[in-house]
Enzyme design. Structure first.
Site, PDB file in Angstrom:
ATOM      1  N   ALA A 110       0.851  -1.188   0.000  1.00 35.29           N
ATOM      2  CA  ALA A 110       0.000   0.000   0.000  1.00 35.29           C
ATOM      3  C   ALA A 110       0.889   1.241   0.000  1.00 35.29           C
ATOM      4  CB  ALA A 110      -0.944   0.010   1.199  1.00 35.29           C
ATOM      5  N   PHE A 111       0.307   2.384  -0.341  1.00 32.85           N
ATOM      6  CA  PHE A 111       1.143   3.564  -0.589  1.00 32.85           C
ATOM      7  C   PHE A 111       1.836   4.060   0.677  1.00 32.85           C
ATOM      8  CE2 PHE A 111      -0.383   7.695   0.961  1.00 32.85           C
ATOM      9  CZ  PHE A 111      -1.572   7.335   1.577  1.00 32.85           C
ATOM     10  N   LYS A 112       1.362   3.641   1.857  1.00 36.46           N
ATOM     11  CA  LYS A 112       1.988   4.126   3.083  1.00 36.46           C
ATOM     12  C   LYS A 112       3.460   3.711   3.184  1.00 36.46           C
ATOM     13  CE  LYS A 112      -2.235   4.937   5.570  1.00 36.46           C
ATOM     14  NZ  LYS A 112      -3.245   4.542   4.547  1.00 36.46           N
ATOM     15  N   ASP A 113       3.823   2.631   2.491  1.00 34.00           N
ATOM     16  CA  ASP A 113       5.237   2.230   2.485  1.00 34.00           C
ATOM     17  C   ASP A 113       6.140   3.323   1.921  1.00 34.00           C
ATOM     18  OD1 ASP A 113       4.856  -0.392   3.462  1.00 34.00           O
ATOM     19  OD2 ASP A 113       4.385  -1.146   1.462  1.00 34.00           O
ATOM     20  N   LEU A 116       6.619   5.561   4.964  1.00 33.58           N
ATOM     21  CA  LEU A 116       7.057   4.950   6.224  1.00 33.58           C
ATOM     22  C   LEU A 116       8.417   4.283   6.104  1.00 33.58           C
ATOM     23  CD1 LEU A 116       3.645   3.773   7.622  1.00 33.58           C
ATOM     24  CD2 LEU A 116       5.277   5.304   8.743  1.00 33.58           C
TER      25      LEU A 116
END
Ligand SMILES: *Cc1c(COP(=O)(O)O)cnc(C)c1O
Length: 464
Positions: A110-113, A116
């Site tokens: 997911a784009f949060k990687d 993060l």
């Protein structure tokens, strides 16, 4: 670079302290004291860089004066080395003027990687420069927890404790958290809802003694470093579609407004962006704001795009700060109103300024399935339910068709296989790197929804 709080009462801090603090002491969110604007020539010169090189070039000014300023390019190289596509954020064309920007090539799909992974490396280096440790505690309804764990697993100076509501996250999401084998990672299934988990985390942050004792820190999207890292893929997409010599529009499936706000930051840094098409699911507080000028809290209903099932879009506060001409006390009054009465109304000048750049849209679950199906039929692409909300935002907009539209594909379809299968009859496979997810051993503790017990647990697992 110095950073100010959106509520105007906390002291200005440098990058390293902003990274570690997350939320400002006055309850506000941090923003750079001034925008490092680039010329058109500067942007042109960034064409052809690798993703990690571009990330360094775009974010460098924010780290001016940081203890790890000179390590930034190593941070970016390391952060993006584990992504499973050489372009890191590749694009796929959907039709004449619509592209998908695939933001699911990181370790948790997911784009949060994209942010993060950078934040994990920044924490490590800043903490080792300061000879400090921190304890990260977070609540998750799914995606953030796994991306944060993937970013922090094995990091020497960090312990991470993630609370999730027992039995209320999908099996893929739970396994992505509980199968990570690292001694600094602790998963806790709370006997309660996501709101209960979030309330526990909030209570721990409000307990100043506890907070200071364990050096409590957060990785949610209020952290400036996450926003900063997300500006990079706006630049990468725009540059590969002819920017900065041609303006591009972005369609963003939105929850907390972190992703959309990162696009605004790229625009403030001089990148020509025509418009932000902001899509919500049935939890449409933002769409209602765009229609009425009033931000009014209502209940949250579960949807097919759970990462966007939010009550308030917390990063909208940053946009308000800008739209009100950086008037911290005015923003504080709005936020106090939200707390007291569940609503605030944006004054006309600010509302007009926001409306020039941002357009809202909504899509319910039936519409989401229909878009997944029609996209598959028209293009052969399987998209996840969050991405479908973005595709709808792009397709329903009345923007000049000559302007290319980039839709943020925020999750891999295999993360939400049930919805994709219901819409298309096809069940997407997990990428090879996660194919053994169902064979790995899970590690998870269980606790009641009880602040004392959770605090005892956190103290016992913090090495601070
Ligand atoms: C977190 C998330 C979103 C929402 O992003 P915000 O920055 O909170 O607006 C959208 N899609 C997916 C898959 C997410 O994980």
């Amino acid at each position: 670079m110095r950073f100010q709080s959106t509520r105007g009462q906390a002291q200005e801090l440098g990058f390293d302290d902003v990274l570690l603090a997350g939320l400002a002491r006055d309850g506000g969110l941090y923003l750079p004291a001034s925008w490092p604007e680039r010329s058109i020539d500067d942007w042109r010169a960034m064409r052809g860089l690798s993703y990690a090189e571009l990330a360094t070039a775009v974010t460098q000014p924010f780290l001016a004066g940081s203890a790890i300023e000179s390590q930034l390019s190593q941070v970016m190289e390391e952060a993006y080395s584990q992504f499973d596509h050489p372009a890191v954020a590749p694009m796929v064309q959907l039709d004449d003027n619509t592209w998908l920007l695939e933001l699911f090539h990181g370790p948790t799909l997911a784009f949060k990687d994209y942010a993060l992974q950078v934040v994990g490396h920044l924490f490590d280096r800043v903490l080792s420069a300061k000879k400090e440790r921190i304890t990260i505690v977070g609540a998750t309804s799914g995606d953030t927890g796994s991306a944060a764990i993937a970013a922090c697993a094995g990091r020497e100076a960090v312990d991470i404790i993630i609370l999730h509501p027992k039995g209320r996250v999908s099996e893929v999401q739970r396994r992505q958290m509980t199968t990570v084998d690292a001694s600094n990672v602790h998963n806790v299934a709370i006997d309660g809802t996501f709101d209960d988990c979030q309330a526990l985390v909030k209570a721990m942050f409000n307990d100043q003694t506890f907070r200071d004792d364990i050096h409590l820190s957060a990785v949610n999207s209020i952290n400036w470093a996450r926003i900063m890292a997300q500006t990079v893929y706006y630049a990468s997409a725009a540059l590969s579609l002819g920017g900065p010599d041609r303006p591009v529009a972005f369609a963003v499936p939105t929850g907390n407004f972190g992703n959309a706000f990162a696009g605004y930051c790229a625009a403030r840094m001089g990148l020509p962006i025509a418009s932000f098409l902001v899509g919500s699911n049935r939890n449409d507080i933002l769409t209602r704001y765009f229609e009425t000028g009033a931000m009014t809290i209502e209940g949250v209903e579960p949807s097919l795009s759970p990462a966007m099932d939010i009550q308030v879009s917390s990063n909208f506060e940053r946009l308000l700060f800008e739209a009100y001409g950086r008037d911290g006390p005015a923003v504080k009054r709005l936020m106090d109103g939200l707390l007291q009465s569940g609503s605030y109304t944006v004054e006309e000048a600010a509302r007009n300024a926001i409306a020039e750049q941002f357009k809202g849209s909504r899509l319910d679950d039936e519409g989401t399935k229909a878009v997944i199906q029609s996209t598959y039929e028209a293009t052969g692409q399987l998209i996840d339910p969050h991405t479908a909300v973005g595709v709808h935002a792009a397709q329903s907009s009345d923007l000049d068709p000559a302007i290319p539209r980039v839709v943020m594909a925020t999750a891999h379809p295999a993360k939400f296989p049930d919805a994709v299968e219901a819409a298309t009859g096809l069940r997407p496979d997990l990428p090879a790197a996660l194919a053994n997810l169902y064979d790995l051993e899970e590690r998870c503790d269980e606790l009641p929804n009880d602040l004392d017990k959770v605090q005892d647990y956190v103290r016992a697992h913090s090495r601070v």
